[in-house]
Design an enzyme around this catalytic site. Structure first.
Site, PDB file in Angstrom:
ATOM      1  N   LYS A  25      -1.152 -16.358   7.866  1.00  0.00           N
ATOM      2  CA  LYS A  25      -0.296 -15.565   8.758  1.00  0.00           C
ATOM      3  C   LYS A  25       0.406 -16.352   9.870  1.00  0.00           C
ATOM      4  CE  LYS A  25      -2.152 -10.940   8.131  1.00  0.00           C
ATOM      5  NZ  LYS A  25      -3.435 -10.816   7.463  1.00  0.00           N
TER       6      LYS A  25
ATOM      7  N   TYR B 228       0.820  -1.213   0.000  1.00  0.00           N
ATOM      8  CA  TYR B 228       0.000   0.000   0.000  1.00  0.00           C
ATOM      9  C   TYR B 228       0.857   1.267   0.000  1.00  0.00           C
ATOM     10  CZ  TYR B 228      -3.634  -3.311   1.008  1.00  0.00           C
ATOM     11  OH  TYR B 228      -4.482  -4.372   0.926  1.00  0.00           O
TER      12      TYR B 228
ATOM     13  N   ASP C 133     -12.834 -16.853   8.500  1.00  0.00           N
ATOM     14  CA  ASP C 133     -11.486 -16.435   8.119  1.00  0.00           C
ATOM     15  C   ASP C 133     -10.686 -16.204   9.395  1.00  0.00           C
ATOM     16  OD1 ASP C 133      -9.180 -15.185   7.338  1.00  0.00           O
ATOM     17  OD2 ASP C 133     -10.149 -13.792   5.942  1.00  0.00           O
TER      18      ASP C 133
ATOM     19  N   TYR D 139     -11.997  -7.603   6.408  1.00  0.00           N
ATOM     20  CA  TYR D 139     -10.836  -7.681   5.522  1.00  0.00           C
ATOM     21  C   TYR D 139     -10.524  -9.149   5.242  1.00  0.00           C
ATOM     22  CZ  TYR D 139      -6.250  -7.480   3.471  1.00  0.00           C
ATOM     23  OH  TYR D 139      -5.198  -7.656   2.597  1.00  0.00           O
TER      24      TYR D 139
HETATM   25  C1  PLP Z   1      -3.958 -10.850   6.198  1.00  0.00           C
HETATM   26  C2  PLP Z   1      -5.298 -11.427   6.040  1.00  0.00           C
HETATM   27  C3  PLP Z   1      -5.679 -12.051   4.839  1.00  0.00           C
HETATM   28  C4  PLP Z   1      -4.772 -12.114   3.633  1.00  0.00           C
HETATM   29  O1  PLP Z   1      -3.602 -12.838   3.859  1.00  0.00           O
HETATM   30  P1  PLP Z   1      -2.319 -12.614   2.894  1.00  0.00           P
HETATM   31  O2  PLP Z   1      -1.362 -13.672   3.345  1.00  0.00           O
HETATM   32  O3  PLP Z   1      -1.842 -11.225   3.155  1.00  0.00           O
HETATM   33  O4  PLP Z   1      -2.780 -12.812   1.500  1.00  0.00           O
HETATM   34  C5  PLP Z   1      -6.952 -12.586   4.768  1.00  0.00           C
HETATM   35  N1  PLP Z   1      -7.808 -12.529   5.809  1.00  0.00           N
HETATM   36  C6  PLP Z   1      -7.469 -11.958   6.976  1.00  0.00           C
HETATM   37  C7  PLP Z   1      -8.450 -11.953   8.114  1.00  0.00           C
HETATM   38  C8  PLP Z   1      -6.225 -11.377   7.134  1.00  0.00           C
HETATM   39  O5  PLP Z   1      -5.903 -10.782   8.295  1.00  0.00           O
END
Ligand code: PLP
Length: 430
Positions: free
Chosen positions: A278, A21, A249, A148
């Site tokens: 992550k 970004y 997620d 997100y």
């Molecule tokens: C960071 C994140 C993603 C995306 O993961 P990347 O490895 O950056 O592609 C998706 N969902 C959530 C909740 C996140 O925090």
């Protein structure tokens, strides 16, 4: 041997390298890191600073960890990678078994991929193929504002339309259904009306919806919001009433960050599909996973294709799987509950003084996540160098100054982090 001195490095970076970004050739502060050890980043030609970000939620056990290094080295001497079509290997199978064992019981199958965004793409594709197998063309998703889910196009389509700047990409991304973001806060009283908007959308569009996707309990990059567990509980119930797959997620929240191993546990629910990323490989090598229930997997296989239509080149990379497997063991060996509850306690005490500042709107802590929400957008040009001057690494966005320290952080390091944060804000807003 180092090839460039600090000035050359920064100059070449500004000329050739994109950062997240950001614009090229900008005048934003930029720091070069020489190495990292434990919870500290050693700046090139500069001091060591305490990492408060876990390199965006990923570094659980600290940098340069001897056990993780060993797992990586040993695996690299056997094989760094092999294709996953028609071949398999122990690091992948062992990790899949571990993930199935620790995740909510209905989740039985693991799809490995390279990054969180891809894990979300895979989850959404699973939901679409699930319906295709049942003879229905469904491709819309119901999600929450302020969410997100990543930066690839399908993942972007379910990110908050405003913070995700959907207007820039309106022709390129799918239009999804957005319920109002939950308003009842995590440990506050529960307001039943909170679900009205979600319920309305579900009632109107349920014949059309392939899946529901959300971040359980913690909305991260979309606003660092902690919402009420009843909201999640009710969403699970509604998704079952309407027979629509629920995708949790857990890419940011998974593996203990919120005080439970998975944030879904705060509401005692299990999703049909779950994304991990992550935290999964402890900040070593990129790895993500999409878990699904047997029902989802079986229905997909009964469809016209007979297979699930996805297969990344670096699927189940052995190096990443070996490190992730060792990291999961370290979680329990290190007693992560105790680590996270110590962080929670120190952050609650250490960040409370920020509330006395007139520039601060709110302070909140959940598990190993601390948030200081400012009244106005912060100026990174001012704040970022102040943090470094006070010996800490934080990376605010928008109005949010937040931290999620590595689990191994000591009490003293956490206190330094909090006082550095407070001093930096005091100087920036004096
Ligand atoms: C960071 C994140 C993603 C995306 O993961 P990347 O490895 O950056 O592609 C998706 N969902 C959530 C909740 C996140 O925090």
């Amino acid at each position: 041997m180092t090839q460039f001195d600090l000035a050359q490095l920064i100059e070449l970076d500004r000329k050739h390298v994109w950062h997240p970004y950001s614009a090229l050739n900008n005048d934003m502060p930029l720091f070069a890191v020489e190495s990292a050890q434990g919870v500290k980043l050693k700046l090139k030609e500069g001091p060591e600073i305490i990492d408060g970000m876990s390199s965006w939620w990923s570094t659980l056990h600290g940098y340069n960890h001897p056990e993780l290094n060993k797992a990586l080295l040993e695996q690299s001497q056997k094989m760094a990678h092999i294709m996953f079509g028609g071949l398999t290997h122990e690091p992948a199978v062992a990790l899949a078994k571990q993930l199935v064992d620790i995740s909510p019981a209905p989740l039985q199958h693991v799809f490995f991929s390279d990054s969180g965004s891809v894990a979300v793409e895979v989850a959404m594709k699973m939901a679409i193929q699930y319906w295709a197998s049942k003879g229905q063309q469904r491709s819309r998703f119901l999600t929450l504002k302020k969410g997100y889910h990543g930066d690839t196009f399908m993942a972007m389509s379910v990110c908050d339309p405003i913070t995700g700047m959907h207007s820039l990409f309106s022709d390129a991304i799918k239009e999804q259904l957005f319920a109002e973001a939950p308003q009842s806060r995590f440990a506050d009283s529960w307001d039943e009306d909170d679900l009205d908007s979600f319920k309305d959308l579900l009632e109107k569009h349920h014949d059309d919806i392939a899946g529901i996707i959300l971040e359980p309990i913690v909305q991260g990059t979309g606003g660092m919001r902690f919402y009420h567990s009843n909201y999640l509980k009710q969403v699970r119930k509604l998704s079952q009433d309407y027979n629509i797959p629920l995708i949790a997620d857990e890419i940011a929240t998974g593996l203990g960050r919120t005080g439970k191993l998975f944030a879904c546990e705060h509401a005692a629910i299990s999703p049909d599909i779950m994304c991990l990323g992550k935290t999964l490989s402890a900040g070593y090598i990129t790895l993500a996973a999409t878990l699904c229930s047997s029902d989802i997997a079986e229905v997909i296989q009964q469809g016209e294709a007979g297979v699930f239509m996805h297969g990344p080149t670096f699927m189940a990379n052995p190096l990443a799987c070996a490190v992730a497997g060792r990291s999961l063991n370290l979680l329990s060996e290190n007693n992560w509950q105790q680590q996270v509850s110590q962080i929670e306690q120190v952050l609650k005490e250490g960040l409370a003084p920020c509330l006395t500042m007139s520039a601060v709107e709110d302070v909140r802590v959940l598990g190993a996540i601390g948030v200081v929400e400012m009244k106005e957008q912060v100026d990174l040009r001012i704040l970022q160098p102040l943090f470094v001057k006070h010996g800490i690494w934080l990376r605010p966005f928008g109005k949010l100054v937040y931290c999620m320290p590595p689990y191994i952080s000591s009490k003293e390091e956490l206190q330094q982090l909090c006082s550095g944060l407070f001093k930096s804000l005091s100087q920036a807003y004096k």
